[in-house]
Structures are given as structure tokens and as C-alpha cells.
Design a protein around this motif. Structure first.
Motif, PDB file in Angstrom:
ATOM      1  N   THR A  60      85.364-100.816 -12.201  1.00 20.65           N
ATOM      2  CA  THR A  60      84.488-101.271 -13.283  1.00 20.65           C
ATOM      3  C   THR A  60      85.043-102.575 -13.865  1.00 20.65           C
ATOM      4  OG1 THR A  60      83.402-100.610 -15.353  1.00 20.65           O
ATOM      5  CG2 THR A  60      85.697 -99.923 -15.105  1.00 20.65           C
ATOM      6  N   ASP A  84      83.396 -89.415 -19.134  1.00 23.05           N
ATOM      7  CA  ASP A  84      83.782 -89.502 -17.727  1.00 23.05           C
ATOM      8  C   ASP A  84      84.464 -88.182 -17.376  1.00 23.05           C
ATOM      9  OD1 ASP A  84      84.073 -92.117 -15.677  1.00 23.05           O
ATOM     10  OD2 ASP A  84      85.399 -90.426 -15.200  1.00 23.05           O
ATOM     11  N   ASN A  99      76.517 -96.815 -11.122  1.00 16.64           N
ATOM     12  CA  ASN A  99      77.528 -96.779 -10.061  1.00 16.64           C
ATOM     13  C   ASN A  99      78.295 -95.463  -9.980  1.00 16.64           C
ATOM     14  OD1 ASN A  99      76.921 -99.584  -9.408  1.00 16.64           O
ATOM     15  ND2 ASN A  99      77.815 -99.998 -11.406  1.00 16.64           N
TER      16      ASN A  99
HETATM   17  C1  SAM Z   1      82.571 -96.622 -10.151  1.00 13.16           C
HETATM   18  S1  SAM Z   1      82.824 -95.931 -11.743  1.00 13.16           S
HETATM   19  C2  SAM Z   1      81.485 -96.668 -12.655  1.00 13.16           C
HETATM   20  C3  SAM Z   1      81.907 -97.101 -14.042  1.00 13.16           C
HETATM   21  C4  SAM Z   1      80.819 -97.844 -14.845  1.00 13.16           C
HETATM   22  N1  SAM Z   1      79.678 -96.983 -15.083  1.00 13.16           N
HETATM   23  C5  SAM Z   1      80.395 -99.121 -14.138  1.00 13.16           C
HETATM   24  O1  SAM Z   1      79.294 -99.162 -13.580  1.00 13.16           O
HETATM   25  O2  SAM Z   1      81.160-100.083 -14.125  1.00 13.16           O
HETATM   26  C6  SAM Z   1      82.253 -94.245 -11.462  1.00 13.16           C
HETATM   27  C7  SAM Z   1      82.799 -93.256 -12.498  1.00 13.16           C
HETATM   28  O3  SAM Z   1      82.107 -92.009 -12.344  1.00 13.16           O
HETATM   29  C8  SAM Z   1      83.002 -90.967 -12.683  1.00 13.16           C
HETATM   30  N2  SAM Z   1      82.503 -89.682 -12.159  1.00 13.16           N
HETATM   31  C9  SAM Z   1      82.464 -89.275 -10.867  1.00 13.16           C
HETATM   32  N3  SAM Z   1      81.937 -88.042 -10.783  1.00 13.16           N
HETATM   33  C10 SAM Z   1      81.625 -87.667 -12.050  1.00 13.16           C
HETATM   34  C11 SAM Z   1      81.040 -86.498 -12.604  1.00 13.16           C
HETATM   35  N4  SAM Z   1      80.668 -85.459 -11.843  1.00 13.16           N
HETATM   36  N5  SAM Z   1      80.871 -86.448 -13.941  1.00 13.16           N
HETATM   37  C12 SAM Z   1      81.243 -87.489 -14.726  1.00 13.16           C
HETATM   38  N6  SAM Z   1      81.792 -88.629 -14.259  1.00 13.16           N
HETATM   39  C13 SAM Z   1      81.980 -88.716 -12.925  1.00 13.16           C
HETATM   40  C14 SAM Z   1      84.318 -91.424 -12.070  1.00 13.16           C
HETATM   41  O4  SAM Z   1      85.432 -90.785 -12.625  1.00 13.16           O
HETATM   42  C15 SAM Z   1      84.278 -92.933 -12.312  1.00 13.16           C
HETATM   43  O5  SAM Z   1      85.007 -93.293 -13.452  1.00 13.16           O
END
Ligand code: SAM
Length: 277
Positions: free
Chosen positions: A82, A147, A221
Motif C-alpha cells: 500500500t 485489517d 486491492n
Molecule cells: C494489498 S493490501 C491493500 C491495502 C489498501 N486497501 C490499498 O489498496 O492500498 C490488502 C490487505 O487486505 C488484508 N486482508 C486480507 N484478507 C483479509 C480479510 N479476510 N479480512 C480483512 N483484511 C484482509 C491484508 O492483511 C492486507 O493488509
């Protein structure tokens, strides 16, 4: 002693571990991601003095510490990429269109949710842009950020970031809201205070109660890591949680096509907004 060597995972162990991760976080791993699991978890296995994934899976399933270990496992396997002002056009759209619409409809308490916020760059970007637009003076605006990964949430709550988080951030924004702290940058306390972080799994049915009624949701994402049934559950949660008019912003490579018909898609030029219908 802990060494950096990689412990190989057998095919049947990979299938079982993938299943455990899927059941607990909805994240699906393709077979090609076996190396990722080996690389990310070998050190943990060695810390626990295991030399096979079979022993680790047994520990995850039956040990008294299985809940704590699940948290450690999920912290290791999530992708947390991110940065500040990522896909900014959607944030600008919220500031210039979605929030004015809410204000015009008479709303003075606005609730925004950054679902899957990683280390906080997304909700803090929202807070900075709301501040830049003077919108905190026009309504009581609450920003929730959740998260599943507790390690990234700790980073978010410290508000200290390295240069990599500032890709594409205009210097005037960085200088205004961050103070240099050694090799890192510390976020202004007034912006930090605008965001409330808590741990939460998007697949947990209790999430609706935890987050309450919302006006705007950013979930960007993360759906890319989920399969269709999991995406449908999460989108259903968003639909239930949003009031009217409710706005949902997804990542650029994510879509509700074949997932839900409960939102109307609107292309605003710089991106897409899904409106609750
Ligand atoms: C690639 S980051 C995206 C961060 C931000 N939304 C962005 O677009 O920059 C994906 C995030 O989703 C979280 N994540 C994955 N599975 C999840 C779940 N089942 N419930 C909540 N968060 C989750 C991960 O821990 C990670 O921090």
C-alpha cells in the motif's frame, strides 16, 4: 538455532494449509504460490522447532495456542502492499462528489470505512484530503479502518512511515503532515486522531455489528485474493452496512461483475464508484 534455510512443503500439506488459510481469511493460494508459503513460513517453523509442515499443521489444528498461532500465520501470509494517495482519483471523487451529496441530503454525521487498510496509508490519505478540503468543519466525520493483520495495524497506530509509502505524494502534502524522524516520517497527531483502527476479518459475520452503519466504504486491492463465494459474502456485508446513498470504491482491478447486482456502477472518468441500490 534459527537458520535461514527453507523447509519444503509436500503437496498434500500445501493443500491442507491452503484450506486452513482459506477457512480463516478467505485468501486463496494458487498452486504456483507454494514457494511463497515455504519462504514466508519456514522461519516460523524453525522458531517452533518443527522440521516439517506436517508438524506445523498439527500444531495449528490441535495445540492450546492454536488461536495465537492462527494470528501469526495470517500476519505472515497476507500481502500488505500500500502507499499514500494510492488510486487518488477515487479519493478526490469522494471529496468532490460523494461527501457533498451526503451533505446536500442533510447528513451531518458521516462514517467512512477503509476495509483492509493495511498499515494505514489509505485511511490517513482520506483524512488528509478531507482536511485539505475543509470538510471536517462541515460535518462530524468518522473514519474506521480495519485489517485482519495485527502487525500492519501496529504500524498504522504508530504513524511512522518510510520513503516507500510516499510514492507520488506531492512534497507540499508530505511537508505539511509529516515530520522527519531519522530515516522515517511521523504523521501529524491531528490526522492520526481522525482514524479509529481495529482488527477484523471481512468474512466474520459479526463485522456488520462491529462497524455499524456507513456512508462510504473503500475496499481496495483485497478482493483480488478472494474466490467468488468469498467476494459475494464481503459485498453482501458492505451492502448491509451501507446506508442510502451509499458509496463503495473498489481497487482498479476489482469488479462486481458476476458478484453482485445490488450496486449500480458509475464510471466517473478517473475510476469507478459503486452506488448502493
Ligand atoms: C494489498 S493490501 C491493500 C491495502 C489498501 N486497501 C490499498 O489498496 O492500498 C490488502 C490487505 O487486505 C488484508 N486482508 C486480507 N484478507 C483479509 C480479510 N479476510 N479480512 C480483512 N483484511 C484482509 C491484508 O492483511 C492486507 O493488509
Amino acid at each position: 538455532m534459527i537458520t535461514a534455510s527453507t523447509i519444503k512443503i509436500k503437496d498434500d500439506e500445501f493443500v491442507e494449509l491452503k484450506d486452513i488459510i482459506y477457512k480463516n481469511a478467505a485468501i486463496s493460494f494458487a498452486d504456483s504460490k507454494k514457494y511463497l508459503i515455504e519462504n514466508r513460513l519456514s522461519k516460523r517453523l524453525q522458531e517452533l522447532n518443527f522440521n516439517s509442515f506436517k508438524d506445523y499443521i498439527y500444531y495449528l489444528k490441535y495445540d492450546a495456542k492454536k488461536r495465537e498461532e492462527m494470528e501469526i500465520l495470517l500476519n505472515q501470509v497476507t500481502i500488505n502492499e500500500t502507499y499514500f494517495l494510492r488510486e487518488r482519483a477515487q479519493m478526490d471523487h469522494m471529496i468532490k462528489t460523494a461527501i457533498p451529496e451526503l451533505l446536500n441530503s442533510g447528513k451531518r454525521n458521516i462514517r467512512i470505512w477503509s476495509a483492509a487498510c493495511s498499515s494505514g496509508e489509505e485511511p490517513y490519505s482520506i483524512a488528509m484530503l478531507l482536511n485539505e478540503a475543509g470538510l471536517f468543519a462541515k460535518a462530524s466525520i468518522e473514519i474506521l479502518a480495519t485489517d485482519i493483520n495485527t502487525e500492519v495495524l501496529d504500524i498504522a497506530q504508530k504513524g511512522i512511515y518510510r520513503t516507500i509509502s510516499f510514492r507520488g505524494v506531492p512534497p507540499q502534502i508530505q511537508d505539511k503532515y509529516f515530520a522527519k524522524d531519522g530515516f522515517a516520517y511521523k504523521l501529524d497527531a491531528n490526522i492520526m486522531n481522525k482514524v479509529k483502527f481495529f482488527q477484523g476479518n471481512l468474512l466474520n459475520p459479526m463485522m456488520t455489528t462491529k462497524v455499524g452503519r456507513l456512508d462510504v466504504i473503500f475496499c481496495r486491492n483485497v478482493l483480488i485474493y478472494f474466490d467468488i463465494p468469498a467476494k459475494q459474502k464481503v459485498i453482501d456485508l458492505f451492502h448491509k452496512s451501507l446506508g442510502m446513498p451509499g458509496a463503495l470504491y473498489l481497487g482498479h482491478s476489482e469488479t462486481l461483475n458476476k458478484i453482485s447486482e445490488a450496486f449500480k456502477m458509475e464510471n466517473f472518468g478517473g475510476g469507478i464508484i459503486y452506488r448502493k441500490i
